[in-house]
Structures are given as C-alpha cells and as structure tokens.
Design a protein around this motif. Structure first.
Motif, PDB file in Angstrom:
ATOM      1  N   ASN A  75      17.928  25.712 -22.131  1.00  0.00           N
ATOM      2  CA  ASN A  75      16.964  24.866 -22.819  1.00  0.00           C
ATOM      3  C   ASN A  75      16.381  25.653 -23.977  1.00  0.00           C
ATOM      4  O   ASN A  75      16.854  26.750 -24.300  1.00  0.00           O
ATOM      5  CB  ASN A  75      15.871  24.403 -21.844  1.00  0.00           C
ATOM      6  CG  ASN A  75      15.396  22.991 -22.163  1.00  0.00           C
ATOM      7  OD1 ASN A  75      15.042  22.686 -23.300  1.00  0.00           O
ATOM      8  ND2 ASN A  75      15.384  22.119 -21.148  1.00  0.00           N
ATOM      9  N   SER A  76      15.359  25.132 -24.591  1.00  0.00           N
ATOM     10  CA  SER A  76      14.676  25.853 -25.669  1.00  0.00           C
ATOM     11  C   SER A  76      13.179  25.673 -25.494  1.00  0.00           C
ATOM     12  O   SER A  76      12.711  24.704 -24.896  1.00  0.00           O
ATOM     13  CB  SER A  76      15.122  25.330 -27.040  1.00  0.00           C
ATOM     14  OG  SER A  76      14.878  23.937 -27.144  1.00  0.00           O
ATOM     15  N   GLN A 114      15.944  29.890 -33.039  1.00  0.00           N
ATOM     16  CA  GLN A 114      16.863  28.888 -33.580  1.00  0.00           C
ATOM     17  C   GLN A 114      16.293  28.263 -34.851  1.00  0.00           C
ATOM     18  O   GLN A 114      15.141  28.514 -35.227  1.00  0.00           O
ATOM     19  CB  GLN A 114      17.125  27.810 -32.519  1.00  0.00           C
ATOM     20  CG  GLN A 114      17.692  28.397 -31.222  1.00  0.00           C
ATOM     21  CD  GLN A 114      17.898  27.356 -30.156  1.00  0.00           C
ATOM     22  OE1 GLN A 114      19.015  26.903 -29.902  1.00  0.00           O
ATOM     23  NE2 GLN A 114      16.806  26.947 -29.507  1.00  0.00           N
ATOM     24  N   THR A 118      12.372  27.082 -32.333  1.00  0.00           N
ATOM     25  CA  THR A 118      12.271  27.353 -30.899  1.00  0.00           C
ATOM     26  C   THR A 118      13.231  28.474 -30.509  1.00  0.00           C
ATOM     27  O   THR A 118      14.129  28.839 -31.285  1.00  0.00           O
ATOM     28  CB  THR A 118      12.615  26.098 -30.080  1.00  0.00           C
ATOM     29  OG1 THR A 118      13.985  25.734 -30.321  1.00  0.00           O
ATOM     30  CG2 THR A 118      11.712  24.937 -30.442  1.00  0.00           C
ATOM     31  N   HIS A 119      13.031  29.003 -29.322  1.00  0.00           N
ATOM     32  CA  HIS A 119      13.910  30.040 -28.786  1.00  0.00           C
ATOM     33  C   HIS A 119      14.763  29.456 -27.670  1.00  0.00           C
ATOM     34  O   HIS A 119      14.279  28.676 -26.835  1.00  0.00           O
ATOM     35  CB  HIS A 119      13.095  31.208 -28.221  1.00  0.00           C
ATOM     36  CG  HIS A 119      12.549  32.123 -29.262  1.00  0.00           C
ATOM     37  ND1 HIS A 119      13.141  33.327 -29.596  1.00  0.00           N
ATOM     38  CD2 HIS A 119      11.466  31.999 -30.071  1.00  0.00           C
ATOM     39  CE1 HIS A 119      12.427  33.916 -30.536  1.00  0.00           C
ATOM     40  NE2 HIS A 119      11.416  33.140 -30.852  1.00  0.00           N
ATOM     41  N   ALA A 120      16.043  29.830 -27.649  1.00  0.00           N
ATOM     42  CA  ALA A 120      16.896  29.444 -26.528  1.00  0.00           C
ATOM     43  C   ALA A 120      16.464  30.215 -25.281  1.00  0.00           C
ATOM     44  O   ALA A 120      16.060  31.373 -25.371  1.00  0.00           O
ATOM     45  CB  ALA A 120      18.356  29.746 -26.853  1.00  0.00           C
ATOM     46  N   TYR A 177      23.666  27.248 -28.515  1.00  0.00           N
ATOM     47  CA  TYR A 177      22.957  27.612 -27.283  1.00  0.00           C
ATOM     48  C   TYR A 177      22.608  26.390 -26.438  1.00  0.00           C
ATOM     49  O   TYR A 177      21.772  26.473 -25.548  1.00  0.00           O
ATOM     50  CB  TYR A 177      21.675  28.386 -27.608  1.00  0.00           C
ATOM     51  CG  TYR A 177      21.932  29.683 -28.327  1.00  0.00           C
ATOM     52  CD1 TYR A 177      22.317  30.814 -27.624  1.00  0.00           C
ATOM     53  CD2 TYR A 177      21.823  29.765 -29.708  1.00  0.00           C
ATOM     54  CE1 TYR A 177      22.577  32.004 -28.279  1.00  0.00           C
ATOM     55  CE2 TYR A 177      22.081  30.957 -30.375  1.00  0.00           C
ATOM     56  CZ  TYR A 177      22.456  32.068 -29.661  1.00  0.00           C
ATOM     57  OH  TYR A 177      22.713  33.242 -30.308  1.00  0.00           O
ATOM     58  N   ALA A 178      23.256  25.260 -26.703  1.00  0.00           N
ATOM     59  CA  ALA A 178      22.968  24.030 -25.971  1.00  0.00           C
ATOM     60  C   ALA A 178      24.193  23.612 -25.170  1.00  0.00           C
ATOM     61  O   ALA A 178      25.221  23.244 -25.737  1.00  0.00           O
ATOM     62  CB  ALA A 178      22.563  22.912 -26.937  1.00  0.00           C
TER      63      ALA A 178
END
Length: 436
Positions: A75-76, A114, A118-120, A177-178
């Motif tokens: 998630n993020s 990202q 946001t951050h992964a 990253y998703a």
C-alpha cells in the motif's frame, strides 16, 4: 558474481503453523551469475532445499526468499514530518486502517517516495515472517533478502497493468510498487473496484495484460473480465510454465522495486546478520578458534594478566558454546566437549593442517581491533589443502598488512576478491603452504 538460489514460499495466511517444518514444500529456482534461470522451477521440501543451498562454497551463492503475495499487503501512506526514528515507531499505527491485525503484530517496511507524495509500504504479520525465518534457519538457510512475490510480475509500459491467473491464484500489478493478490471467486468484482485507480494513473493506456496458461477457460475468463473493466481491453499473454516460472525469470530484471521493500529490516535485519554466522562451517571454525586461544591462554597462564585473559576467553567460549549447542546443558570440560563436536573433522587426513592454518590466521587477526577486522566465514578445501577466509576490514591497507604478516610466517596468501562497500572492505583470502 554469485549465483542465486530463489525460494518461493507457499501462502500460509492465518493457517496453523506446522511444528515439523522440514517437510514443508517450497518452489526452488537456481539463477546463474547473469540472472538467467538454470533449469526448471522445482518443488522441494525445506530439508532438500537446505542441502542444495549448502552445495556452494561460502559467498558463492546468494539466497533470496519470495514471500507469497497473499501474505504481504502493499500500500502507500502519507508521512507526517517527524524524525526517522519516531517515524519508524509510528509506522504500524499509520497503516492500521489497512489491516485487521493489532499494530504490534505487524511488521511494516517503508519504501521510497512516490510521485504522488506518498511512500510505498509492505506489511506482513510478524509471527508469519518469524515462522518462515526460523523454519529456514533449521535447515541452515539464511536469506540475504525476503521480497514480496507479486512485485516480480512483469509490467508492460504500453498497458495499464498485468493480471496473472494461474491454478486458482490471482495477482494484479498496476505500478512499480502497486500489486495485490485477489480471490479467484471474486475476481470480476475486485477488478471493477481496483481498475479505475489504475486507469486514472495511466490515462493514455487502454489495455490490461492477462497472463494465463491458455486452457479452455480462457475464452470465458476474457469475456467475464472484459465486461468488468470496459472500456479497457484485455490483451492475452501466454503463461507457458506457470506464474512461478515467470516470477523466477523476471527476478534479475525486475528486482529493483522489490529490493526497496526487502522485509529483512529493523529487528529482522538484526536476525539476518546474526543468523548468517551460524552456518555449519562457521560453527566449526568458531569453536576451533576459541579452543585454540583458550588452550594457549591455559598453557601460558602463569601471570595475573594472562590468567585474566584466559578467564575472559573461557567465559566467551562458554557463552558461544551454549548459543551454538543449546542441547548441551552441562559444561564439564569445554575443550573435550568441543573436540567431540569436531570428531568428524578429525577423522579426515586434513584436520591437522586445517587446525594449524586456522591457528596461524587467528594469531595475526588479533593485532587488529574487533571493529576493524571481522571474520565472516571459514572454509577448508581438502582437495587444495587451502583455508578460505571471508572477512571484513576497515581498509585495503589493513588487508594488505594482514596478508604480509601471514606471508612472513611462511604461508602463501592469495586475495581471491576484495570489494569496498560502505567504507568496509569485503575480501576472500586463500591461505596455504608455500610448498603446496
């Protein structure tokens, strides 16, 4: 470069953890030094995998474990402006809304920033990760990395994402990253929910890559999913040998994003470093080295200083002995008990030369401070009558000083490799007799 042993773990989720782990079945792939798949992806028990991992010489085989996509949530999260230490402590609470588990029961790995600010993050249950690491350690398998399996699904830049459907398991990856695991029974409904965000992110792409084995179900599956994600179209891609083969083939090319979310961080990184020293050869070499210095201390221990040193070494040996052999609860004669564990080594004709080389190598290592000279692994080649040392030093000058000291003692020393990483020189030495 080293080859890579890739171990793909089965999904466990909330299942009861089996007590007997050696017969757990995993999938194993061996990659050559260029990252190419060497042979097929095979099913093996953990015990069989441990024997395969042990076939390579120390440092010549990297071990990478892929945790099942069903067991890792990606998630993020938007991060507040806090210090790094405070931020890591707060991470489990920042992702609390994504999981049903108590924040204290989850392990969260923070990924890169990202484009959307946001951050992964990767989230896994602590007990599950701990279970697998302990099960692997029982077979002397100590991975350098534990990565989310579904981050190795290929992404076509011309598509909005990749969907893999194989033997009841489904994975959707829509960005670097998703990625997520989906239920086959609710796949259509899940795509209807997930795809709008992906299509908004890639407005210029109109197709979804669908990886399947090409069986008779494909036609109805394409029609079913096509209706769910319209107007996005489906482009079918053959999955000739299953998604595990696809993931293994993709590792060398796609490991970049996955490495950012290596699950061996924080407390599990400490475990990895500690456990990496506990392979069979390290246990034997450590005991021999301690026995050597302990005996030297007892032989010359007539002064107060040497008696003090002998006592300190003896206590250190006892502590490490108890750590490596927890079943030996009584320590009556430490030297005799350690020699008992080395009986198999002494049965070989190379034992005396091994001990002599190791003793000489250990003697000169003590001229360095502990933090600037760290012995990582010891091995002995009976065929070549050579001692192989993997060690870390503070500089190339220290490495050369150590080599010259051994050479002056009548030994032949070859530097097989030496690389500098993060101000640490990681080297491998081959040490033997000059007349060999």
């Amino acid at each position: 470069m080293s080859d890579t042993l890739l171990i793909l773990l089965p999904p466990l989720g909330a299942q009861t953890r089996p007590g007997n782990t050696q017969n757990l079945v995993v999938h194993v792939a061996l990659l050559d030094e260029n990252g190419h798949l060497n042979g097929a992806v095979e099913q093996k028990t953990l015990a069989e995998t441990g024997r395969q991992y042990d076939q390579a010489e120390p440092g010549e085989r990297e071990c990478v474990v892929l945790l099942a996509g069903e067991d890792v949530l990606l998630n993020s999260v938007a991060l507040p402006g806090q210090k790094q230490r405070q931020l890591r402590q707060a991470l489990p609470f920042l992702v609390e809304e994504f999981v049903a588990d108590d924040p204290e029961d989850i392990h969260v790995v923070l990924g890169p920033l990202q484009d959307d600010g946001t951050h992964a993050v990767a989230i896994v249950r602590r007990d599950l990760l701990r279970f697998w690491l302990e099960a692997l350690a029982k077979e002397d398998i100590y991975p350098e990395k534990v990565l989310p399996e579904h981050l190795l699904i290929p992404l076509d830049p011309a598509t909005v994402g990749s969907l893999v459907v194989d033997e009841g398991r489904c994975f959707l990856r829509t960005a670097e990253y998703a990625a997520m695991a989906l239920e086959r029974d609710t796949l259509r409904e899940s795509l209807r929910i997930c795809m709008p965000a992906a299509t908004d992110r890639h407005k210029d792409r109109k197709r979804l890559a669908l990886w399947t084995r090409g069986d008779g179900e494909d036609g109805s599956l394409i029609m079913e999913l096509g209706q769910a994600i319209a107007p996005t179209q489906i482009r079918q891609v053959p999955l000739q040998q299953g998604h595990l083969h696809l993931v293994a083939e993709s590792y060398a090319r796609l490991a970049g994003p996955a490495l950012e979310l290596n699950l061996l961080q924080d407390e599990f990184e400490s475990d990895r470093r500690r456990n990496a020293t506990r392979s069979l050869l390290t246990k034997v070499a450590g005991l021999v080295l301690l026995a050597f210095f302990t005996q030297v201390a007892f032989d010359v221990g007539r002064t107060v200083y040497l008696r003090t040193q002998a006592d300190a070494w003896d206590q250190e040996a006892r502590d490490i002995y108890r750590e490596l052999f927890p079943k030996d609860r009584r320590l009556v004669n430490l030297r005799a008990q350690m020699e008992g564990h080395l009986a198999r080594l002494r049965e070989s004709g190379s034992a005396n030369d091994f001990l002599a080389l190791l003793g000489t190598a250990g003697k000169y290592s003590r001229s360095f401070r502990t933090n600037e000279f760290v012995l990582q692994r010891v091995n002995f080649s009976e065929q070549n009558q050579q001692l192989l040392l993997d060690l870390h030093t503070g500089s190339l000058q220290m490495l050369d000083r150590y080599k010259q000291a051994l050479a002056q003692d009548g030994l032949r020393v070859d530097i097989a490799s030496a690389v500098t990483e993060d101000n640490i020189v990681k080297a491998r030495l081959r040490i033997g007799r000059v007349n060999l």
